[in-house]
Design a protein around this motif. Structure first.
Motif, PDB file in Angstrom:
ATOM      1  N   PHE A  76      11.310   5.968  -6.751  1.00  0.00           N
ATOM      2  CA  PHE A  76      11.877   4.827  -6.028  1.00  0.00           C
ATOM      3  C   PHE A  76      12.810   5.269  -4.901  1.00  0.00           C
ATOM      4  CE2 PHE A  76      11.238   3.226 -10.438  1.00  0.00           C
ATOM      5  CZ  PHE A  76      10.206   2.340 -10.155  1.00  0.00           C
ATOM      6  N   VAL A  77      13.710   6.193  -5.199  1.00  0.00           N
ATOM      7  CA  VAL A  77      14.700   6.606  -4.199  1.00  0.00           C
ATOM      8  C   VAL A  77      14.020   7.156  -2.944  1.00  0.00           C
ATOM      9  CG1 VAL A  77      16.460   8.336  -3.711  1.00  0.00           C
ATOM     10  CG2 VAL A  77      16.614   6.980  -5.787  1.00  0.00           C
ATOM     11  N   GLY A  78      12.951   7.912  -3.121  1.00  0.00           N
ATOM     12  CA  GLY A  78      12.241   8.473  -1.975  1.00  0.00           C
ATOM     13  C   GLY A  78      11.607   7.424  -1.088  1.00  0.00           C
ATOM     14  N   LEU A  79      11.435   6.216  -1.616  1.00  0.00           N
ATOM     15  CA  LEU A  79      10.891   5.105  -0.838  1.00  0.00           C
ATOM     16  C   LEU A  79      11.987   4.151  -0.359  1.00  0.00           C
ATOM     17  CD1 LEU A  79       7.762   4.287  -3.036  1.00  0.00           C
ATOM     18  CD2 LEU A  79       7.765   5.323  -0.756  1.00  0.00           C
ATOM     19  N   GLY A  80      13.241   4.572  -0.535  1.00  0.00           N
ATOM     20  CA  GLY A  80      14.350   3.725  -0.115  1.00  0.00           C
ATOM     21  C   GLY A  80      14.595   2.569  -1.063  1.00  0.00           C
ATOM     22  N   LEU A  81      14.118   2.705  -2.313  1.00  0.00           N
ATOM     23  CA  LEU A  81      14.207   1.625  -3.285  1.00  0.00           C
ATOM     24  C   LEU A  81      15.087   2.014  -4.467  1.00  0.00           C
ATOM     25  CD1 LEU A  81      10.424   0.635  -3.272  1.00  0.00           C
ATOM     26  CD2 LEU A  81      12.280  -0.406  -1.948  1.00  0.00           C
TER      27      LEU A  81
ATOM     28  N   ALA B  74       6.317   6.082   7.055  1.00  0.00           N
ATOM     29  CA  ALA B  74       5.928   7.486   6.912  1.00  0.00           C
ATOM     30  C   ALA B  74       4.762   7.634   5.942  1.00  0.00           C
ATOM     31  CB  ALA B  74       7.120   8.311   6.434  1.00  0.00           C
ATOM     32  N   PHE B  75       4.795   6.852   4.871  1.00  0.00           N
ATOM     33  CA  PHE B  75       3.699   6.889   3.896  1.00  0.00           C
ATOM     34  C   PHE B  75       2.391   6.472   4.549  1.00  0.00           C
ATOM     35  CE2 PHE B  75       0.986   4.831   0.758  1.00  0.00           C
ATOM     36  CZ  PHE B  75       0.930   5.783  -0.242  1.00  0.00           C
ATOM     37  N   MET B  76       2.419   5.388   5.310  1.00  0.00           N
ATOM     38  CA  MET B  76       1.211   4.901   5.956  1.00  0.00           C
ATOM     39  C   MET B  76       0.714   5.871   7.022  1.00  0.00           C
ATOM     40  SD  MET B  76       0.792   2.120   4.253  1.00  0.00           S
ATOM     41  CE  MET B  76      -0.414   1.103   5.105  1.00  0.00           C
ATOM     42  N   GLU B  77       1.647   6.581   7.666  1.00  0.00           N
ATOM     43  CA  GLU B  77       1.285   7.534   8.715  1.00  0.00           C
ATOM     44  C   GLU B  77       1.045   8.939   8.163  1.00  0.00           C
ATOM     45  OE1 GLU B  77       4.473   7.315  11.506  1.00  0.00           O
ATOM     46  OE2 GLU B  77       3.963   5.250  12.152  1.00  0.00           O
ATOM     47  N   ARG B  78       1.214   9.078   6.866  1.00  0.00           N
ATOM     48  CA  ARG B  78       0.992  10.359   6.174  1.00  0.00           C
ATOM     49  C   ARG B  78       1.837  11.485   6.776  1.00  0.00           C
ATOM     50  NH1 ARG B  78      -5.450  10.528   4.540  1.00  0.00           N
ATOM     51  NH2 ARG B  78      -5.489   8.459   3.582  1.00  0.00           N
ATOM     52  N   ARG B  79       3.125  11.177   6.914  1.00  0.00           N
ATOM     53  CA  ARG B  79       4.094  12.165   7.393  1.00  0.00           C
ATOM     54  C   ARG B  79       5.303  12.143   6.512  1.00  0.00           C
ATOM     55  NH1 ARG B  79       8.292   9.394   9.616  1.00  0.00           N
ATOM     56  NH2 ARG B  79       7.861   7.321  10.474  1.00  0.00           N
ATOM     57  N   ALA B  80       6.169  13.141   6.652  1.00  0.00           N
ATOM     58  CA  ALA B  80       7.413  13.169   5.881  1.00  0.00           C
ATOM     59  C   ALA B  80       8.403  12.172   6.481  1.00  0.00           C
ATOM     60  CB  ALA B  80       8.011  14.567   5.895  1.00  0.00           C
TER      61      ALA B  80
END
Length: 256
Positions: free
Chosen positions: A129-134, A243-249
């Motif tokens: 969750f934290v890595g997704l800002g959640l 970033a997830f949708m663009e497949r980047r960090a």
């Protein structure tokens, strides 16, 4: 609905997440079907145990990100994921889970409400969750430290560490690893049948006595839901999802 399979096996209700091409990532519609299935099982005197599983090579990859991004807002009370969590906490009968492959986010936190969890050796558990800002959900901010200890919970929640099936057994997230991956569902089903054969009133009473305080969990889940609703609308989450949708960090360097 096609993404949730529900079948009756004697006194056992079997619920299977059936979206294998998306690793059983949960859409709002799937949350709604799961909620209704749990409520119906609770009210059906002929159901003594529920077996939860996932089709394909993963148990559940968490929330469907596209579904979340397209939603107009996430009401902390009435949103389908919150209603599912409420149904999990209020479920009175034994819940057994069979887990293979990825169990991500809600794919792991829902297991904290299961009474017995069985896995194969491919299972991997994570709460990123934290890595997704959640923030955590499903009362996992209380249940996870209570189940596996504060240090191990912090490792999963703050570092988004991934826990193997073997380690999950050591920590108490999983009861047993099935002898073979092919036999996982049959193995979990046999364990569920054992529970279903016991006196139902005594089983339900024992679950209630051994479980966490329901009102405490409902209050915790509500606090988490309010924070989650705020977090998902934040700039941090927007950067993480983009970033997830663009497949980047993701780059969180500009946030304080």
């Amino acid at each position: 609905m096609s993404d949730i399979k529900i079948s009756r096996n004697g006194s056992m209700l079997e619920i299977a997440l059936d979206r294998p091409k998306k690793k059983n990532a949960l859409t709002f519609a799937m949350y709604g079907a799961l909620t209704e299935a749990l409520k119906s099982a609770n009210e059906d005197g002929g159901v003594r145990v529920v077996l939860l599983s996932g089709e394909g090579d993963s148990f559940c990859a968490g929330n469907d990100i596209g579904d979340f991004l397209s939603s107009p807002g996430l009401d902390p009370v009435t949103a389908p994921p919150m209603l599912f969590i409420d149904a999990l906490i209020r479920f009175d009968k034994p819940l057994v889970a069979a887990v293979q492959g990825a169990a991500v986010g809600i794919g792991t936190t829902m297991l904290l409400h299961a009474d017995l969890v069985y896995a194969d050796d491919t299972a991997k558990f994570s709460v990123p969750f934290v890595g997704l800002g959640l923030v955590p959900e499903a009362a996992s901010s209380v249940l996870l430290p209570r189940r596996i200890g504060q240090a191990a919970a912090n490792d999963m929640l703050l570092r988004s560490s991934v826990v193997s099936a073997k380690r999950a057994v050591e920590l108490g997230l999983v009861n047993e690893i099935a002898p073979t991956s092919e036999g996982l569902l049959a193995f979990a089903r046999s364990r569920a049948e054992e529970v279903a054969s016991k006196p139902p009133r005594a089983v339900r009473a024992t679950k209630a006595l051994a479980g966490a305080n329901r009102e405490e969990l409902l209050a915790c889940a509500r606090r988490e839901a309010e924070q989650f609703a705020t977090s998902i609308a934040s700039e941090e989450a927007r950067e993480a999802f983009q970033a997830f949708m663009e497949r980047r960090a993701p780059d969180f360097s500009r946030f304080s």
